[in-house]
Structures are given as C-alpha cells and as structure tokens.
Design a protein around this motif. Sequence first.
Motif, mmCIF file in Angstrom:
data_model
loop_
_atom_site.group_PDB
_atom_site.id
_atom_site.type_symbol
_atom_site.label_atom_id
_atom_site.label_comp_id
_atom_site.label_asym_id
_atom_site.label_seq_id
_atom_site.Cartn_x
_atom_site.Cartn_y
_atom_site.Cartn_z
ATOM 1 N N PRO A 7 0.826 -1.216 0.000
ATOM 2 C CA PRO A 7 0.000 0.000 0.000
ATOM 3 C C PRO A 7 0.861 1.267 0.000
ATOM 4 O O PRO A 7 1.786 1.412 0.801
ATOM 5 C CB PRO A 7 -0.801 -0.125 1.298
ATOM 6 C CG PRO A 7 0.063 -0.965 2.197
ATOM 7 C CD PRO A 7 0.776 -1.928 1.292
ATOM 8 N N TYR A 8 0.562 2.152 -0.922
ATOM 9 C CA TYR A 8 1.199 3.474 -0.977
ATOM 10 C C TYR A 8 0.101 4.527 -0.976
ATOM 11 O O TYR A 8 -0.951 4.346 -1.593
ATOM 12 C CB TYR A 8 2.056 3.622 -2.234
ATOM 13 C CG TYR A 8 3.473 3.120 -2.047
ATOM 14 C CD1 TYR A 8 4.560 3.989 -2.130
ATOM 15 C CD2 TYR A 8 3.729 1.777 -1.771
ATOM 16 C CE1 TYR A 8 5.861 3.531 -1.959
ATOM 17 C CE2 TYR A 8 5.028 1.316 -1.600
ATOM 18 C CZ TYR A 8 6.092 2.203 -1.693
ATOM 19 O OH TYR A 8 7.373 1.754 -1.513
ATOM 20 N N ARG A 9 0.375 5.620 -0.281
ATOM 21 C CA ARG A 9 -0.627 6.675 -0.135
ATOM 22 C C ARG A 9 -0.286 7.862 -1.045
ATOM 23 O O ARG A 9 0.878 8.253 -1.175
ATOM 24 C CB ARG A 9 -0.706 7.150 1.315
ATOM 25 C CG ARG A 9 -1.918 8.041 1.605
ATOM 26 C CD ARG A 9 -2.047 8.352 3.087
ATOM 27 N NE ARG A 9 -2.180 7.143 3.884
ATOM 28 C CZ ARG A 9 -3.306 6.454 4.049
ATOM 29 N NH1 ARG A 9 -4.414 6.867 3.428
ATOM 30 N NH2 ARG A 9 -3.340 5.371 4.794
ATOM 31 N N SER A 22 0.496 13.940 -12.589
ATOM 32 C CA SER A 22 1.584 13.323 -11.836
ATOM 33 C C SER A 22 1.085 13.046 -10.426
ATOM 34 O O SER A 22 0.529 13.934 -9.769
ATOM 35 C CB SER A 22 2.811 14.237 -11.790
ATOM 36 O OG SER A 22 3.437 14.317 -13.054
ATOM 37 N N VAL A 23 1.280 11.806 -9.990
ATOM 38 C CA VAL A 23 0.791 11.358 -8.691
ATOM 39 C C VAL A 23 1.990 11.000 -7.826
ATOM 40 O O VAL A 23 2.777 10.109 -8.171
ATOM 41 C CB VAL A 23 -0.137 10.134 -8.838
ATOM 42 C CG1 VAL A 23 -0.656 9.699 -7.474
ATOM 43 C CG2 VAL A 23 -1.288 10.448 -9.781
ATOM 44 N N ALA A 26 3.812 7.789 -1.291
ATOM 45 C CA ALA A 26 4.703 7.461 -0.181
ATOM 46 C C ALA A 26 4.201 6.185 0.478
ATOM 47 O O ALA A 26 2.992 5.896 0.466
ATOM 48 C CB ALA A 26 4.750 8.598 0.840
ATOM 49 N N PRO A 27 5.096 5.369 1.060
ATOM 50 C CA PRO A 27 4.643 4.139 1.720
ATOM 51 C C PRO A 27 3.584 4.423 2.775
ATOM 52 O O PRO A 27 3.710 5.372 3.556
ATOM 53 C CB PRO A 27 5.937 3.593 2.352
ATOM 54 C CG PRO A 27 7.044 4.203 1.552
ATOM 55 C CD PRO A 27 6.551 5.560 1.154
ATOM 56 N N ALA A 28 2.555 3.589 2.786
ATOM 57 C CA ALA A 28 1.482 3.769 3.758
ATOM 58 C C ALA A 28 1.746 3.011 5.045
ATOM 59 O O ALA A 28 0.994 3.145 6.010
ATOM 60 C CB ALA A 28 0.152 3.318 3.169
ATOM 61 N N PRO A 83 -5.151 13.314 -2.892
ATOM 62 C CA PRO A 83 -4.293 13.105 -1.716
ATOM 63 C C PRO A 83 -5.030 12.364 -0.608
ATOM 64 O O PRO A 83 -6.182 12.667 -0.295
ATOM 65 C CB PRO A 83 -3.929 14.534 -1.300
ATOM 66 C CG PRO A 83 -3.960 15.306 -2.594
ATOM 67 C CD PRO A 83 -5.121 14.716 -3.359
ATOM 68 N N GLY A 84 -4.336 11.368 -0.064
ATOM 69 C CA GLY A 84 -4.924 10.531 0.976
ATOM 70 C C GLY A 84 -5.409 9.195 0.468
ATOM 71 O O GLY A 84 -5.562 8.241 1.254
ATOM 72 N N ASP A 85 -5.667 9.076 -0.836
ATOM 73 C CA ASP A 85 -6.099 7.810 -1.413
ATOM 74 C C ASP A 85 -4.963 6.788 -1.380
ATOM 75 O O ASP A 85 -3.778 7.143 -1.307
ATOM 76 C CB ASP A 85 -6.560 7.993 -2.856
ATOM 77 C CG ASP A 85 -7.864 8.760 -2.976
ATOM 78 O OD1 ASP A 85 -8.561 8.892 -1.959
ATOM 79 O OD2 ASP A 85 -8.170 9.226 -4.095
#
Length: 272
Positions: A7-9, A22-23, A26-28, A83-85
């Motif tokens: 999972p990455y956030r 562009s998305v 970061a590691p979740a 952001p946050g997904d």
Amino acid sequence: MTGVPLPYRVTAVRPETADTVSVALAPAGAAVLAPFAAGQFAMVYAFGVGEIPVSVSRIDRHELTHTVRSVGAVSAALCALRPGDLVGLRGPFGTGWDLGRARGRDVLVVAGGIGLAPLRPLLDAVLAAPHAYGRLNLLVGARSAEDLLYARQLRAWAGAHGPLNCAVAVDRPSPGWPGRVGVVTALLDDARFTPANTTAYVCGPEVMIRATARALRAVDVPADRIRVSLERNMRCATGTCGHCQLGGVLLCRDGAVIGWDRAGSLLSVREL
C-alpha cells in the motif's frame, strides 16, 4: 521486487495536461519497495479496477512519482486519485537507463510526448552530478504546447545558463508560441555533442524512437550507445502474457530499456 502489492498513499496530485497527471506516492506502512533506478517501472494497482505498468517520473528515496495519461479504465482511475487515497505498488521492474554508460560522455536525452516522464529521473541524476558527464542536451517534442509535460520545469531548463542545453519543438503551434515548430529530430542540428563520445536516451512514440535512432546513427552515434525505452508494449510485467514480446525479447523481463543495436533489428522485423 515483490509479487504482492504494497500500500502506498497519494501525497500530491499535479495536473500536467488536460488528460495527464503526476501522482506522488509514499509508503502507507512500514513495508517499502526496493529502491528504483531511473527508467524502471512499477505495476500500479487501482483498487477495484486493476493494475498497469507505469514508469517512475521522479524518485525521492522511498517516495515515488508516476505521471499517468488517462487512456483506459485503470489509468483513468489513477488520474482521478486525490491526496490521501491508497494504491497498490509492485516493483521495481525493468532494466533502467543504465546511466553508468554515460559517465565521462556527452549525454543526449530525446523525449516525445509523455516519453519525458521516464526520462526525468535520469535528468535529475545527471544534474545532481554534472561534473561526472560531458555536455547535457535535452530535446523535447510534443503535438502542441498544451501537451508538454512539466511545462514550468521545461521553461526553467530552457532559460537556465547551466550545464543543460534544453530545446523544445511542437508540431501544431498555438498563436504566440515562441519556440521551434516541427519534429523533435530537427532539434538535433542545434544540440552540442560529439557523436563518438555520446550516450543517447530516447523515449516516446515508436515512430519517433525509430526516426531519432536513425538520425543519431546517421551522424555515427554508436548503436549500443543509443538507449531506447519500448515500455508502451508492456502489460503484465511478469513475462507471462506475451504482449511485450519482440522476437526472443520479453520487454518486461529484458527491457523495457534496451540498446538500439538490439531494438533496431527487432522493430525492423515488426515493420515487415
């Protein structure tokens, strides 16, 4: 490399063009993927939709940026992220640009359209250590000014008086376009490089890759020093679906970055 998506956030989303974003991810959790090299790609999973291969367009330790164009169900879902997904990531996959080949040599980077995205980490790496390389040229082509990726950064690169010689051309200029008009290969005339001492990196539509590689060979850039990415052919990243097979090469396993000394003959066979 892992076969299970981690999972990455989403930390940021930046629109690039009307259909491309562009998305930043970061590691979740505590688990992170192995470090990526410039030119490698991840399998990016949109939960409930599916996954697609996407090259990294920026690498900041464990944080990754992917630039995605909306062309199908999965890419559309990725372009709709906020952001946050959360997304799932597998990787790294692929051979990378192999920047070690360019140390002490002139570097020529040629990008067409969204092909600039997988080349940006390479540019970041060269600009971080300019004294390790010779002259650096970035040649960018797009259909129109509205289709250019990283427009603000391109303007900064083009206006800088540093180690980077940046030139941009568009096929269909809008009123007031101040730059060059035409195909990206026309920019080679103004690039500053010594062919026998150059490593070139090329990514974009296949027709543009062919034309650029042939133009570089015509001025005696060695074929094995022309590195091209054929990532648009990939699908599964595991070598099982066969979608990316060219002759005896599976691009997801043996590429997607390969030298023109191999790619030229493979693509010539496909033209027949």
